[in-house]
Design an enzyme around this catalytic site. Structure first.
Site, PDB file in Angstrom:
ATOM      1  N   LYS A   1       0.841  -1.213   0.000  1.00  0.00           N
ATOM      2  CA  LYS A   1       0.000   0.000   0.000  1.00  0.00           C
ATOM      3  C   LYS A   1       0.871   1.256   0.000  1.00  0.00           C
ATOM      4  O   LYS A   1       0.590   2.220  -0.711  1.00  0.00           O
ATOM      5  CB  LYS A   1      -0.951  -0.031   1.205  1.00  0.00           C
TER       6      LYS A   1
ATOM      7  N   GLN B   1      -4.774  -1.462   9.424  1.00  0.00           N
ATOM      8  CA  GLN B   1      -4.688  -2.798   8.840  1.00  0.00           C
ATOM      9  C   GLN B   1      -5.231  -3.830   9.840  1.00  0.00           C
ATOM     10  O   GLN B   1      -4.852  -3.839  11.012  1.00  0.00           O
ATOM     11  CB  GLN B   1      -3.225  -3.112   8.472  1.00  0.00           C
TER      12      GLN B   1
ATOM     13  N   ASP C   1     -11.301   2.650   3.883  1.00  0.00           N
ATOM     14  CA  ASP C   1     -11.669   1.231   3.800  1.00  0.00           C
ATOM     15  C   ASP C   1     -13.190   1.056   3.702  1.00  0.00           C
ATOM     16  O   ASP C   1     -13.672  -0.037   3.394  1.00  0.00           O
ATOM     17  CB  ASP C   1     -11.213   0.491   5.069  1.00  0.00           C
TER      18      ASP C   1
HETATM   19  N1  LUD Z   1      -7.308  -4.551   6.659  1.00  0.00           N
HETATM   20  C1  LUD Z   1      -7.261  -5.331   4.403  1.00  0.00           C
HETATM   21  N2  LUD Z   1      -6.611  -6.753   6.200  1.00  0.00           N
HETATM   22  C2  LUD Z   1      -6.406  -7.893   5.328  1.00  0.00           C
HETATM   23  N3  LUD Z   1      -1.954  -9.889  -2.632  1.00  0.00           N
HETATM   24  C3  LUD Z   1      -6.035  -6.282   2.516  1.00  0.00           C
HETATM   25  C4  LUD Z   1      -4.921  -7.807   0.936  1.00  0.00           C
HETATM   26  C5  LUD Z   1      -3.570  -7.085  -0.932  1.00  0.00           C
HETATM   27  N4  LUD Z   1      -8.056  -2.415   7.110  1.00  0.00           N
HETATM   28  C6  LUD Z   1      -7.805  -3.383   6.241  1.00  0.00           C
HETATM   29  O1  LUD Z   1      -5.565  -5.220   2.121  1.00  0.00           O
HETATM   30  O2  LUD Z   1      -8.138  -3.928   2.765  1.00  0.00           O
HETATM   31  C7  LUD Z   1      -7.831  -4.114   3.970  1.00  0.00           C
HETATM   32  N5  LUD Z   1      -8.069  -3.167   4.906  1.00  0.00           N
HETATM   33  N6  LUD Z   1      -6.902  -6.367   3.545  1.00  0.00           N
HETATM   34  N7  LUD Z   1      -5.760  -7.531   2.026  1.00  0.00           N
HETATM   35  C8  LUD Z   1      -6.387  -8.519   2.871  1.00  0.00           C
HETATM   36  C9  LUD Z   1      -7.100  -7.760   3.968  1.00  0.00           C
HETATM   37  C10 LUD Z   1      -7.042  -5.540   5.774  1.00  0.00           C
HETATM   38  C11 LUD Z   1      -4.580  -9.108   0.631  1.00  0.00           C
HETATM   39  C12 LUD Z   1      -3.744  -9.390  -0.450  1.00  0.00           C
HETATM   40  C13 LUD Z   1      -3.228  -8.372  -1.230  1.00  0.00           C
HETATM   41  C14 LUD Z   1      -4.393  -6.805   0.124  1.00  0.00           C
HETATM   42  C15 LUD Z   1      -2.303  -8.636  -2.366  1.00  0.00           C
HETATM   43  O3  LUD Z   1      -1.870  -7.726  -3.050  1.00  0.00           O
HETATM   44  C16 LUD Z   1      -1.053 -10.275  -3.681  1.00  0.00           C
HETATM   45  C17 LUD Z   1      -1.837 -10.893  -4.811  1.00  0.00           C
HETATM   46  O4  LUD Z   1      -2.914 -11.472  -4.542  1.00  0.00           O
HETATM   47  O5  LUD Z   1      -1.368 -10.806  -5.946  1.00  0.00           O
HETATM   48  C18 LUD Z   1      -0.089 -11.303  -3.133  1.00  0.00           C
HETATM   49  C19 LUD Z   1       0.757 -10.736  -2.020  1.00  0.00           C
HETATM   50  C20 LUD Z   1       1.667 -11.795  -1.385  1.00  0.00           C
HETATM   51  O6  LUD Z   1       1.346 -12.262  -0.279  1.00  0.00           O
HETATM   52  O7  LUD Z   1       2.680 -12.127  -2.008  1.00  0.00           O
END
Ligand code: LUD
Ligand code: NAP
Length: 285
Positions: A53, A97, A120
């Site tokens: 992020k 987060q 969010d």
């Molecule tokens: N909390 C989120 N907690 C977890 N994966 C995310 C997420 C990007 N307050 C709040 O961002 O929106 C949120 N707001 N969340 N998540 C999960 C959840 C939170 C999960 C995966 C990814 C955000 C992401 O970019 C990559 C992909 O799928 O290509 C892989 C990343 C890796 O682990 O290598």
């Protein structure tokens, strides 16, 4: 025929490129979007997502302010920080987060965030606004999924939509967004009887359960659009979704991969909300 694989990473890059131009324009008007990112404790997955992020902010020209707090911080101290950020003019968005350590009540923390900085869209006011059809921010993961569905060329109206999972972050707001586009929506959870049969009805299937490869090809209606939200790291370090990609892709018409599907779109939508928050604030002045 093999399914078309929707490239979330590519679409996210395109959206971030558009936002970068918009931010350059805003800066010329003295509007400088800023995002505060709060991470509590040392969860390695949270660290990966928070870093991604911050990097996205950098790419777009959004200022980011990281608050990495000790695992043992009290709920009161965390809420005090949020109150301070609510008043800080350089901060347009506040992201806490999740998950938080067990001794901290997540609902109370979310409730403390200024609704105009709630990028969010987790605050009850923003959840309610989405529910009545007047959202000010769209929840990032479901909004990213709607963009991917749009990209697939599929019109949600009248389609059988099945969402597996009912979390406040993904399942419930996802169902609401599909409903707002006139889908016929069914939500499944751990008490649902015969999930396989319910999934098999879906023209659009969204899976967010956090169980590695739970949904197999046999759960999928031929030609369906399959969106895999799950991000599960196996013991061998391999990253897999909640859908068994290899069997699903021979039956679906369109499918999202893990990694490179929904995850990058979540981050792009967070950036979009932060830019929107900065614009809303400038309009309110
Ligand atoms: N909390 C989120 N907690 C977890 N994966 C995310 C997420 C990007 N307050 C709040 O961002 O929106 C949120 N707001 N969340 N998540 C999960 C959840 C939170 C999960 C995966 C990814 C955000 C992401 O970019 C990559 C992909 O799928 O290509 C892989 C990343 C890796 O682990 O290598
Ligand atoms: P969560 O809060 O743990 O919720 C999981 C949901 O799945 C619950 O509603 C649960 O039902 C249901 N469920 C669990 N096991 C089930 C089963 N065997 N059959 C049917 N339903 C079952 O999870 P979440 O936050 O929504 O996240 C889900 C997954 O998506 C995780 O892998 C997470 O890492 C990932 N995620 C990815 C992104 C992204 O941007 N890519 C964003 C957020 C989350 P009950 O309610 O009955 O317990």
């Amino acid at each position: 025929m093999e399914a078309k694989v929707l490239n979330g990473k590519e679409l996210a890059t395109k959206i971030k490129g558009e936002l970068k131009l918009e931010v350059e324009e805003l800066k010329r008007k003295n509007i400088n979007p800023g995002l505060a990112v709060i991470i509590v404790g040392n969860d390695p997955a949270s660290r990966v997502y928070v870093n991604a992020k911050k990097k996205a902010c950098e790419e777009i020209g959004i200022q980011s302010f990281e608050y990495a707090l000790d695992e043992n911080i009290s709920e009161e101290e965390l809420i005090d920080l949020i109150h301070k950020l609510n008043k800080d003019d350089k901060v347009n968005g506040i992201l806490v987060q999740l998950p938080l350590p067990k001794h901290i009540n997540e609902d109370r923390v979310i409730f403390a965030i200024d609704i105009n900085k709630d990028v969010d869209a987790f605050h009850p006011v923003n959840v309610g606004r989405l529910m009545i059809g007047d959202p000010q921010f769209l929840p990032c993961t479901p909004a990213g999924i709607m963009e991917l569905i749009k990209e697939s060329g599929i019109d949600v109206e009248g389609k059988e939509c099945v969402v597996v999972g009912r979390s406040n972050i993904v399942g419930k707001p996802m169902a609401m967004l599909l409903l707002s586009k006139n889908g016929t929506v069914t939500v499944c959870h751990s008490k649902t009887k015969d999930i396989e049969e319910v999934c098999k009805r879906a023209d659009i299937l969204v899976v967010a359960v956090g169980r590695p490869e739970m949904v197999k090809g046999s759960y999928i209606k031929p030609g369906a659009v399959v969106i895999d939200v799950g991000v599960n790291r196996l013991e061998n370090k391999k990253l897999v979704g909640d859908v068994e990609f290899e069997s699903a892709k021979t039956i679906a018409s369109t499918i999202t991969p893990v990694p490179g599907g929904v995850g990058p779109m979540t981050i792009a939508m967070l950036m979009k909300n932060t830019v929107k928050a900065a614009k809303l604030k400038s309009q309110a002045q």
